[in-house]
Design a protein around this motif. Structure first.
Motif, PDB file in Angstrom:
ATOM      1  N   VAL A   1    -117.218 -36.700  24.793  1.00  0.00           N
ATOM      2  CA  VAL A   1    -118.051 -35.544  24.430  1.00  0.00           C
ATOM      3  C   VAL A   1    -118.977 -35.908  23.262  1.00  0.00           C
ATOM      4  CG1 VAL A   1    -117.986 -33.216  23.441  1.00  0.00           C
ATOM      5  CG2 VAL A   1    -116.499 -33.807  25.370  1.00  0.00           C
ATOM      6  N   ALA A   2    -118.468 -36.641  22.286  1.00  0.00           N
ATOM      7  CA  ALA A   2    -119.300 -37.048  21.149  1.00  0.00           C
ATOM      8  C   ALA A   2    -120.459 -37.934  21.605  1.00  0.00           C
ATOM      9  CB  ALA A   2    -118.456 -37.783  20.105  1.00  0.00           C
ATOM     10  N   ILE A   3    -120.192 -38.847  22.527  1.00  0.00           N
ATOM     11  CA  ILE A   3    -121.251 -39.720  23.038  1.00  0.00           C
ATOM     12  C   ILE A   3    -122.278 -38.907  23.823  1.00  0.00           C
ATOM     13  CG2 ILE A   3    -121.773 -41.640  24.613  1.00  0.00           C
ATOM     14  CD1 ILE A   3    -120.470 -42.510  21.975  1.00  0.00           C
ATOM     15  N   ILE A   4    -121.808 -37.942  24.621  1.00  0.00           N
ATOM     16  CA  ILE A   4    -122.729 -37.094  25.392  1.00  0.00           C
ATOM     17  C   ILE A   4    -123.598 -36.252  24.452  1.00  0.00           C
ATOM     18  CG2 ILE A   4    -122.839 -35.107  26.965  1.00  0.00           C
ATOM     19  CD1 ILE A   4    -120.405 -36.390  28.430  1.00  0.00           C
ATOM     20  N   ILE A   5    -122.989 -35.687  23.415  1.00  0.00           N
ATOM     21  CA  ILE A   5    -123.766 -34.908  22.439  1.00  0.00           C
ATOM     22  C   ILE A   5    -124.801 -35.805  21.765  1.00  0.00           C
ATOM     23  CG2 ILE A   5    -123.616 -33.725  20.198  1.00  0.00           C
ATOM     24  CD1 ILE A   5    -120.925 -32.552  21.231  1.00  0.00           C
ATOM     25  N   ASN A   6    -124.397 -37.013  21.406  1.00  0.00           N
ATOM     26  CA  ASN A   6    -125.325 -37.958  20.795  1.00  0.00           C
ATOM     27  C   ASN A   6    -126.458 -38.307  21.762  1.00  0.00           C
ATOM     28  OD1 ASN A   6    -125.795 -39.735  18.412  1.00  0.00           O
ATOM     29  ND2 ASN A   6    -125.751 -41.286  20.023  1.00  0.00           N
ATOM     30  N   TRP A   7    -126.124 -38.455  23.044  1.00  0.00           N
ATOM     31  CA  TRP A   7    -127.136 -38.769  24.039  1.00  0.00           C
ATOM     32  C   TRP A   7    -128.133 -37.602  24.177  1.00  0.00           C
ATOM     33  CZ3 TRP A   7    -125.887 -40.479  29.745  1.00  0.00           C
ATOM     34  CH2 TRP A   7    -126.993 -41.112  30.278  1.00  0.00           C
ATOM     35  N   ILE A   8    -127.613 -36.382  24.193  1.00  0.00           N
ATOM     36  CA  ILE A   8    -128.496 -35.203  24.254  1.00  0.00           C
ATOM     37  C   ILE A   8    -129.404 -35.169  23.027  1.00  0.00           C
ATOM     38  CG2 ILE A   8    -128.526 -32.668  24.161  1.00  0.00           C
ATOM     39  CD1 ILE A   8    -125.916 -32.796  25.899  1.00  0.00           C
ATOM     40  N   TRP A   9    -128.842 -35.466  21.856  1.00  0.00           N
ATOM     41  CA  TRP A   9    -129.631 -35.529  20.621  1.00  0.00           C
ATOM     42  C   TRP A   9    -130.761 -36.546  20.781  1.00  0.00           C
ATOM     43  CZ3 TRP A   9    -131.102 -33.932  15.969  1.00  0.00           C
ATOM     44  CH2 TRP A   9    -131.569 -34.852  15.038  1.00  0.00           C
ATOM     45  N   ASN A  10    -130.448 -37.723  21.313  1.00  0.00           N
ATOM     46  CA  ASN A  10    -131.481 -38.751  21.501  1.00  0.00           C
ATOM     47  C   ASN A  10    -132.533 -38.319  22.509  1.00  0.00           C
ATOM     48  OD1 ASN A  10    -130.767 -40.668  19.644  1.00  0.00           O
ATOM     49  ND2 ASN A  10    -129.552 -41.881  21.059  1.00  0.00           N
ATOM     50  N   ILE A  11    -132.109 -37.689  23.598  1.00  0.00           N
ATOM     51  CA  ILE A  11    -133.068 -37.241  24.607  1.00  0.00           C
ATOM     52  C   ILE A  11    -134.006 -36.191  24.017  1.00  0.00           C
ATOM     53  CG2 ILE A  11    -133.294 -35.946  26.766  1.00  0.00           C
ATOM     54  CD1 ILE A  11    -130.712 -37.422  27.710  1.00  0.00           C
ATOM     55  N   MET A  12    -133.451 -35.240  23.281  1.00  0.00           N
ATOM     56  CA  MET A  12    -134.277 -34.190  22.670  1.00  0.00           C
ATOM     57  C   MET A  12    -135.239 -34.787  21.627  1.00  0.00           C
ATOM     58  SD  MET A  12    -131.455 -31.151  22.310  1.00  0.00           S
ATOM     59  CE  MET A  12    -132.394 -30.328  21.069  1.00  0.00           C
ATOM     60  N   LYS A  13    -134.771 -35.754  20.895  1.00  0.00           N
ATOM     61  CA  LYS A  13    -135.555 -36.327  19.804  1.00  0.00           C
ATOM     62  C   LYS A  13    -136.646 -37.268  20.303  1.00  0.00           C
ATOM     63  CE  LYS A  13    -133.353 -39.369  17.660  1.00  0.00           C
ATOM     64  NZ  LYS A  13    -132.323 -40.046  16.979  1.00  0.00           N
ATOM     65  N   TYR A  14    -136.358 -38.050  21.335  1.00  0.00           N
ATOM     66  CA  TYR A  14    -137.297 -39.097  21.762  1.00  0.00           C
ATOM     67  C   TYR A  14    -138.174 -38.713  22.956  1.00  0.00           C
ATOM     68  CZ  TYR A  14    -134.977 -42.345  18.632  1.00  0.00           C
ATOM     69  OH  TYR A  14    -134.490 -42.976  17.526  1.00  0.00           O
ATOM     70  N   THR A  15    -137.922 -37.558  23.586  1.00  0.00           N
ATOM     71  CA  THR A  15    -138.770 -37.207  24.739  1.00  0.00           C
ATOM     72  C   THR A  15    -139.628 -35.999  24.415  1.00  0.00           C
ATOM     73  OG1 THR A  15    -136.935 -35.939  25.693  1.00  0.00           O
ATOM     74  CG2 THR A  15    -137.282 -38.166  26.484  1.00  0.00           C
TER      75      THR A  15
END
Length: 136
Positions: free
Chosen positions: A122-136
């Motif tokens: 879950v922590a990795i998925i949340i981090n991935w969502i953070w990256n997607i929101m930040k970089y796209t």
């Protein structure tokens, strides 16, 4: 299957050296503003969960904690591990002990239990969502 002390220590020291070499090599491009970023993001158009870790570790090593958190929250953990693991292994080797091996095995056993595994995922998925929101 358990990994031997010698193999684990050799592998982690090698990976730590590779991490430091990567930071050194990439810092030249970071300072000049030429850093191209993540290959996965470049090829697939979306950032991976570890996008920003190079910049995050670089920022953490320069005391820029908020910048490190922004680039990738996992970068602070990675920076800490890049310092602690090699030092701990060298101390173990000098003392002839296996305290790091025991801590590694205990951590590995905990992470194989579902509450810890699910929390990590879950922590990795949340981090991935953070990256997607930040970089796209």
């Amino acid at each position: 299957m358990r990994i031997s002390r010698g193999r684990l220590y050799s592998l982690l020291l090698f990976l730590s050296a590779c991490g430091y070499l990567w930071l050194y090599a990439s810092s030249h491009y970071l300072f000049r503003g030429e850093w191209g970023g993540c290959w996965i993001r470049y090829i697939f158009g979306i950032p991976c969960p570890s996008c920003g870790n190079t910049r995050a570790v670089h920022a953490a090593f320069h005391g820029e904690w908020l910048a490190s958190l922004y680039y990738n929250p996992l970068g602070l953990l990675l920076a800490a591990l890049m310092v602690v693991i090699p030092v701990w292994i060298v101390v173990d080797l000098l003392r002839g002990s296996s305290s790091f091996l025991r801590a590694y095995q205990a951590t590995e056993q905990k992470l194989q239990r579902w509450p810890y595994a699910v929390t990590g995922i879950v922590a990795i998925i949340i981090n991935w969502i953070w990256n997607i929101m930040k970089y796209t």
